[in-house]
Design an enzyme around this catalytic site. Structure first.
Site, short mmCIF file in Angstrom:
data_model
loop_
_atom_site.label_atom_id
_atom_site.label_comp_id
_atom_site.label_asym_id
_atom_site.label_seq_id
_atom_site.Cartn_x
_atom_site.Cartn_y
_atom_site.Cartn_z
N SER A 157 0.90 -1.11 -0.01
CA SER A 157 0.15 -0.27 0.13
C SER A 157 0.81 1.24 0.07
O SER A 157 1.87 1.35 -0.77
CB SER A 157 -0.99 -0.06 1.22
N ARG A 227 -11.66 6.64 9.98
CA ARG A 227 -10.95 5.25 10.10
C ARG A 227 -12.10 4.09 9.80
O ARG A 227 -11.87 3.30 9.12
CB ARG A 227 -10.35 5.12 11.54
N ASP A 316 -8.97 -6.73 -4.25
CA ASP A 316 -8.51 -5.37 -3.62
C ASP A 316 -9.19 -4.30 -4.49
O ASP A 316 -8.95 -4.16 -5.59
CB ASP A 316 -7.11 -5.15 -3.80
N HIS A 349 -7.70 -5.16 0.11
CA HIS A 349 -6.71 -4.63 0.14
C HIS A 349 -5.70 -5.08 1.12
O HIS A 349 -4.40 -5.39 1.23
CB HIS A 349 -6.83 -3.18 0.24
N ASP A 350 -6.29 -5.32 2.38
CA ASP A 350 -5.79 -5.93 3.59
C ASP A 350 -4.90 -7.12 3.20
O ASP A 350 -4.07 -7.76 4.24
CB ASP A 350 -6.59 -6.08 4.74
#
Lengths: 368, 368
Positions: A157, A227, A316, A349-350
């Site tokens: 990232s 967040r 992602d 994405h994680d």
């Protein structure tokens, strides 16, 4: 497989001053910062030839503690599954360096650090950072450690974006670069999400123009919402469905406006726990360089000697594979050696923090 | 093509009381509301046989003003491209009824209406609504208008969800239902976005537990952030890229934390202008019924006589085509007549308000 692999064991975070009044850090904007302190950790041993160092660049909300255990901690470093004896970043062979970003809030100088001009936290007076500046600070750390050349640099990232910037900024310093779920240019939609997160913080009444520390408060509401929203973009829709479905905590009980579905409680927890470990101004200062990032535009004629390994994940949707293909194409145009692989992973994405099949093996084989 | 079609001309919003102390509106939860007033508009003329009525159900932030012009207004109703003489909902032949939702803030009774028990705005005492309740209120409006049977009911997004609920709640009342970009079951990710929007509002210090009107304030910060975020989900990434790219207002000038890219100013405008026309509690009360919506579960044995026309858009990532296919499959299992078409459109979920090729023609041919 991980069970048979070792941990780097107990570690602690070191700090080093890399910018002083006599030798301040000069930013891309021309602004100067001093003092600049960097928090970092290292795992494994630097070889006598000093040729086995690998730099690990953390993502937006990471820190220097990438592997091993801090005394008394309940969890290991954020990339502990990747770094250790026998792991993809094999600390029996490699000397791994991990450092907190400039502008961060976990030991390296950032907006919550004291401004030498006032003795108070920098707050709104912290200078705006460019992706290049994040790299500039870490270059000084490597100089301090006596590492002229990196065997590798690895980042996911925002970490991958730093590695790309570094390879273009110092085209002879990094032998092998691993960019995982990275981007060389945010989409308009990426910027849009980033803009909403920043608006949530900047317009929180407790932001006080960035002087919230002086008021003894913090823009907790805005940072929490930022967040929570960002977290949705880090995971795949399928992984949320698999994990939470439509389960409610109050199943059978009355419906309500407040959090009821398990996914809502989960996001609440993600938002709340973030407040304990992250600073709102750092969030602003570390998201903004991503929006402006355009390394191929900023370094139009540079041909790095680095070999690149790009990895993306099929689910992602923050930085989909198209981002990696764009990096690949730009590098190929310059005649740079680059390979890209899309890994199948359910986690979005994680995934760069997890171990979907094939991912760690690609990193290992590329670096060894 | 629209240029050659007519407008319904000047219109005004009517109001009618459909719930009184003697005959309150009874909600799915058992709660009762009275008085209940509904704001509505009609276009075209009801036929002597009263068999040409089409109900138009608005989406989350819509209102009763679907077509034509209010005196002195700068823009027509929100579905003016679809409704009018010669248009897909041809007011030369059809009698179109549009009404503001129960729980809304544009004329129909909602959380900002006076609570007869106190004389103050309901605020947090407004009862939680179910999708069924939104329909119940509009059923009473039709009763008032003397319309026993609808030739058609048409809705996009939340509007389509209401139409589906209505067809299952009154399986003999609607001849033809058009559901555009609708869903019969939100995904976990849909709920997650909804949860962040609600958290932004509920936890805004100016929310005051829902009694903000009594404090003379409103949770503007939270509502603005909620709207900005939601807006991203209404459009496609490609449409944002096409419209704004990476253009900056301060191009060439210094970078900054505050809004700089055009897409940021656009989102700021979307959020700000929303504050003038929408109430935070209405936002909470109208998003929540979507999260809980499960009409096929709530009406397990109902076989509506309605014929269904489903339309989805290929770039809609809020309610992608999979949502429409699910509705189609559930209806087919019950032997209900249903057709589905995915329309190519660059504009994402908001396509239901626009005119991608083929869309309006499908609605027209289905209703005529």
């Amino acid at each position: 497989m991980s069970d048979s692999l070792g941990s780097v064991g107990l570690v602690s975070t070191e700090r080093v001053v890399v910018g002083t009044d006599d030798d301040p850090l000069v930013l891309a904007s021309g602004a100067r910062i001093a003092p600049v302190e960097i928090a970092y950790e290292t795992y494994g041993a630097l070889s006598p030839a000093r040729d086995n160092a690998v730099f690990v660049a953390h993502a937006l909300t990471g820190d220097a503690h990438a592997a091993g255990w801090h005394e008394g901690a309940h969890r290991p470093g954020w990339w502990d599954n990747l770094i250790g004896p026998g792991k993809a970043l094999d600390t029996d062979r490699l000397f791994v360096v991990s450092a907190n970003l400039l502008g961060g809030c976990s030991g390296t100088t950032g907006p919550s650090s004291p401004n030498p001009a006032t003795g108070q936290a920098y707050g709104p007076d912290f200078p705006l950072l460019d992706m290049a500046d994040l790299v500039t600070a870490h270059r000084r750390l490597l100089d301090h450690l006596g590492i002229d050349r990196l065997h590798g640099a690895v980042g996911g990232s925002l970490g991958g974006m730093q590695v790309l910037e570094w390879a273009l900024q110092e085209p002879e310093r990094i032998d092998r670069a691993v960019l995982v779920a990275a981007s060389s240019r945010l989409t308009t939609e990426n910027i849009a999400f980033s803009a909403v997160a920043r608006a949530a913080i900047l317009e929180d009444p407790d932001f006080h123009g960035g002087r919230y520390a002086e008021h003894g408060v913090a823009p907790r509401h805005g940072l929490k919402v930022a967040r929570m929203m960002a977290h949705i973009t880090y995971v795949s829709g399928q992984s949320l469905a698999d994990k939470f479905g439509h389960r409610r905590d109050t199943s059978g009980a009355a419906k309500q406006l407040a959090a009821d579905f398990e996914v809502e409680h989960y996001l609440q927890h993600q938002g709340e726990s973030f407040l304990d470990r992250f600073d709102a101004l750092s969030y602003l200062h570390l998201t903004r360089p991503m929006d402006y990032f355009d390394p191929f535009g900023a370094h139009p004629d540079v041909v790095p000697s680095t070999r690149f390994r790009l990895i993306s994940f099929d689910t992602d949707w923050r930085f989909p594979t198209a981002h990696s293909l764009r990096i690949r194409d730009r590098l190929l145009e310059r005649g740079v050696a680059v390979d890209h692989t899309e890994i199948a992973s359910p986690w979005g994405h994680d995934s760069f923090l997890l171990e979907p099949p094939g991912y760690h093996e690609l990193v290992r084989s590329f670096l060894h």
